[in-house]
Design an enzyme around this catalytic site. Structure first.
Site, PDB file in Angstrom:
ATOM      1  N   ARG A 136      46.991  29.654  34.186  1.00 51.18           N
ATOM      2  CA  ARG A 136      46.914  31.070  33.779  1.00 51.18           C
ATOM      3  C   ARG A 136      48.278  31.450  33.233  1.00 51.18           C
ATOM      4  O   ARG A 136      49.295  31.312  33.924  1.00 51.18           O
ATOM      5  CB  ARG A 136      46.553  31.962  34.970  1.00 51.18           C
ATOM      6  CG  ARG A 136      46.750  33.456  34.688  1.00 51.18           C
ATOM      7  CD  ARG A 136      46.156  34.362  35.730  1.00 51.18           C
ATOM      8  NE  ARG A 136      44.705  34.373  35.627  1.00 51.18           N
ATOM      9  CZ  ARG A 136      43.916  35.294  36.188  1.00 51.18           C
ATOM     10  NH1 ARG A 136      44.446  36.290  36.895  1.00 51.18           N
ATOM     11  NH2 ARG A 136      42.607  35.237  36.049  1.00 51.18           N
TER      12      ARG A 136
ATOM     13  N   HIS B 234      39.558  34.231  28.259  1.00 42.63           N
ATOM     14  CA  HIS B 234      39.312  33.955  29.680  1.00 42.63           C
ATOM     15  C   HIS B 234      38.005  33.145  29.763  1.00 42.63           C
ATOM     16  O   HIS B 234      36.975  33.639  30.223  1.00 42.63           O
ATOM     17  CB  HIS B 234      39.196  35.283  30.438  1.00 42.63           C
ATOM     18  CG  HIS B 234      39.381  35.174  31.916  1.00 42.63           C
ATOM     19  ND1 HIS B 234      39.591  33.975  32.572  1.00 42.63           N
ATOM     20  CD2 HIS B 234      39.370  36.128  32.891  1.00 42.63           C
ATOM     21  CE1 HIS B 234      39.707  34.203  33.870  1.00 42.63           C
ATOM     22  NE2 HIS B 234      39.584  35.495  34.091  1.00 42.63           N
TER      23      HIS B 234
ATOM     24  N   GLN C 166      35.926  32.836  33.053  1.00 43.40           N
ATOM     25  CA  GLN C 166      35.188  34.059  33.350  1.00 43.40           C
ATOM     26  C   GLN C 166      33.950  34.129  32.463  1.00 43.40           C
ATOM     27  O   GLN C 166      32.869  34.545  32.912  1.00 43.40           O
ATOM     28  CB  GLN C 166      36.080  35.283  33.092  1.00 43.40           C
ATOM     29  CG  GLN C 166      35.425  36.603  33.427  1.00 43.40           C
ATOM     30  CD  GLN C 166      35.326  36.852  34.922  1.00 43.40           C
ATOM     31  OE1 GLN C 166      36.317  36.780  35.635  1.00 43.40           O
ATOM     32  NE2 GLN C 166      34.132  37.148  35.416  1.00 43.40           N
TER      33      GLN C 166
ATOM     34  N   ASP D   5      35.880  46.335  30.914  1.00 43.43           N
ATOM     35  CA  ASP D   5      37.031  45.670  31.532  1.00 43.43           C
ATOM     36  C   ASP D   5      38.146  46.702  31.598  1.00 43.43           C
ATOM     37  O   ASP D   5      38.064  47.775  30.971  1.00 43.43           O
ATOM     38  CB  ASP D   5      37.435  44.439  30.694  1.00 43.43           C
ATOM     39  CG  ASP D   5      38.560  43.624  31.353  1.00 43.43           C
ATOM     40  OD1 ASP D   5      38.755  43.745  32.584  1.00 43.43           O
ATOM     41  OD2 ASP D   5      39.250  42.868  30.630  1.00 43.43           O
TER      42      ASP D   5
ATOM     43  N   CYS E 191      34.558  41.856  35.008  1.00 39.11           N
ATOM     44  CA  CYS E 191      35.194  40.639  35.538  1.00 39.11           C
ATOM     45  C   CYS E 191      36.021  40.934  36.779  1.00 39.11           C
ATOM     46  O   CYS E 191      36.301  40.026  37.560  1.00 39.11           O
ATOM     47  CB  CYS E 191      36.036  39.972  34.458  1.00 39.11           C
ATOM     48  SG  CYS E 191      37.470  40.933  33.920  1.00 39.11           S
TER      49      CYS E 191
ATOM     50  N   ARG F 199      32.186  32.575  39.545  1.00 45.32           N
ATOM     51  CA  ARG F 199      33.418  31.912  39.120  1.00 45.32           C
ATOM     52  C   ARG F 199      33.515  30.536  39.764  1.00 45.32           C
ATOM     53  O   ARG F 199      33.844  29.548  39.117  1.00 45.32           O
ATOM     54  CB  ARG F 199      34.650  32.758  39.513  1.00 45.32           C
ATOM     55  CG  ARG F 199      34.748  34.120  38.849  1.00 45.32           C
ATOM     56  CD  ARG F 199      34.908  34.018  37.354  1.00 45.32           C
ATOM     57  NE  ARG F 199      36.020  33.158  36.984  1.00 45.32           N
ATOM     58  CZ  ARG F 199      37.301  33.535  36.995  1.00 45.32           C
ATOM     59  NH1 ARG F 199      37.631  34.779  37.300  1.00 45.32           N
ATOM     60  NH2 ARG F 199      38.268  32.695  36.621  1.00 45.32           N
TER      61      ARG F 199
HETATM   62  N1   CP Z   1      38.442  38.163  36.994  1.00 45.58           N
HETATM   63  C1   CP Z   1      39.580  37.541  37.289  1.00 45.58           C
HETATM   64  O1   CP Z   1      40.050  36.632  36.592  1.00 45.58           O
HETATM   65  O2   CP Z   1      40.157  37.970  38.443  1.00 45.58           O
HETATM   66  P1   CP Z   1      41.604  37.580  38.960  1.00 45.58           P
HETATM   67  O3   CP Z   1      42.602  38.167  38.008  1.00 45.58           O
HETATM   68  O4   CP Z   1      41.683  38.188  40.324  1.00 45.58           O
HETATM   69  O5   CP Z   1      41.729  36.085  39.002  1.00 45.58           O
HETATM   70  N1  NVA Z   2      41.698  41.762  30.656  1.00 51.10           N
HETATM   71  C1  NVA Z   2      42.158  41.544  32.004  1.00 51.10           C
HETATM   72  C2  NVA Z   2      41.304  40.557  32.716  1.00 51.10           C
HETATM   73  C3  NVA Z   2      41.669  40.340  34.149  1.00 51.10           C
HETATM   74  C4  NVA Z   2      40.834  39.304  34.826  1.00 51.10           C
HETATM   75  C5  NVA Z   2      43.605  41.064  31.985  1.00 51.10           C
HETATM   76  O1  NVA Z   2      43.939  40.203  31.171  1.00 51.10           O
HETATM   77  O2  NVA Z   2      44.395  41.570  32.780  1.00 51.10           O
END
Ligand code: CP
Ligand code: NVA
Length: 344
Positions: free
Chosen positions: A136, A163, A166, A260, A300, A328
């Site tokens: 990440r 993502h 997700q 989101d 998400c 997930r």
């Molecule tokens: N939806 C998601 O990726 O959650 P986190 O940021 O908690 O991993």
């Molecule tokens: N769009 C959000 C998704 C979090 C899972 C972010 O990138 O923070």
């Protein structure tokens, strides 16, 4: 490791994810990366989802047997988190462990990339220990650079642009709740962010109708929209993609309503400005009433209750948010099972 999708001979049946895939026969994903959903051909996305359905069912039926038969007891997965995470981190950690492999989790200040060591050195040391790298991070180019130096599969656990994991969980959730994925109308109302880009890619591969409504100035990246239109044409999936500012049109008759956060990780400095720009983009009960009567709501998470979505929607019978979060684990476990499998 670089790779490209394997062209599909025919479009998959998105109404049936109940074939019984094996980790060997027909697995074109062994040793492959997933940096974005468009790394997959439609048949490969179908394979990941079918594997997830089969593994989820097997786990729920007989978890003890699944533990005993875990296929990857000799393997390890490096899980590196350069942004905060609850769901992604825990689902990769537990999913890795359920495959029999060891999850080596590195986060924040103890992350592999936090001391200025070059990406090349970091990756080429890391892959002496692990059989896949889950990352990440911020820029998509960092994932591409990691992939360039890695001889093991690299999986995007969220970047500023995409993502994909997700996305896998989300289409699995849509299938479980609504059936034939290719027949759905999906409404995404909110920021044209990494999730919007991921739904564009899913629509291109599956062929569902996607209407994205964003405020002016917060549209998805035009290059990514064009790449998705090209992919939909290449695979002849028939995806109908609309991007505009018309929330009511997006919601009209939608089978799935998604939003989101208005402020993604890394954009916190713009939070106040964004709250003003997105003020008329909240998914509340009145918005849900514009969708199909049996529409589901997805997010998400983490959600900012009272901003992009109200409590009444989050906690309604239409809300699929916790199924989505659980998936997930199943989606990523399936993905890892496939990419960690022996190459032919
Ligand atoms: N939806 C998601 O990726 O959650 P986190 O940021 O908690 O991993
Ligand atoms: N769009 C959000 C998704 C979090 C899972 C972010 O990138 O923070």
């Amino acid at each position: 490791m670089t790779d490209s999708p394997t062209p599909a001979a025919a479009l998959p049946n998105w109404a049936a994810l109940d074939s019984a895939p094996t980790l060997l026969a027909g697995n074109t994903l062994a040793g492959r990366d997933l940096l974005r959903l468009l790394d997959l051909a439609p048949a490969e996305l179908h394979l990941v989802l079918s594997t997830a359905v089969a593994q989820k069912s097997a786990w729920k039926t007989n978890a003890l047997q699944e533990v005993a038969q875990a296929p990857y007891k000799d393997k390890a997965v490096g899980i590196i988190m350069e942004k905060p995470s609850l769901r992604t981190r825990i689902s990769f950690e537990i999913g890795t462990q359920r495959l029999g492999a060891h999850p080596a989790v590195m986060s924040d200040t103890s992350s592999a990339f936090s001391r200025g060591e070059s990406v090349k050195d970091t990756v080429q040391v890391l892959e002496r220990f692990v059989d896949a790298i889950v990352l990440r991070t911020f820029e998509q180019s960092k994932l591409e650079e990691v992939s360039q130096w890695a001889s093991v599969p690299v999986i995007n656990a969220l970047s500023d642009d995409f993502h994909p994991c997700q996305g896998l969980a989300d289409v699995l959730t849509m299938y479980e709740h609504k059936g034939d994925l290719s027949k759905l109308k999906v409404a995404y109302v909110g920021d044209g962010n990494n999730m919007a880009h991921t739904y564009l890619e899913a629509a291109a591969l599956i062929g569902f109708e996607l209407h994205i409504a964003t405020p002016a100035g917060y549209e998805p990246n035009e290059r990514i929209i064009n790449e998705c239109s090209a992919a939909a044409a290449e695979h002849a999936t028939g995806a109908k993609i609309t991007v505009d500012g018309d929330v009511s049109a997006a919601l009209a008759g939608a089978n799935v309503v998604i939003t989101d956060t208005w402020t993604s990780m890394g954009d916190e400095g713009q939070a106040q400005k964004r709250q003003q720009a997105f003020a008329s983009f909240t998914i509340d009960a009145a918005a849900m009433a514009k969708a199909a009567p049996d529409a589901i709501f997805m997010h998400c998470l983490p959600a900012h209750r009272g901003e992009e979505v109200t409590d009444e929607v989050m906690d309604s019978a239409q809300s699929a948010i916790y199924d989505e979060a659980e998936n997930r684990l199943h989606a990523q476990k399936a993905l890892m099972a496939l990419v960690l499998a022996p190459t032919a």
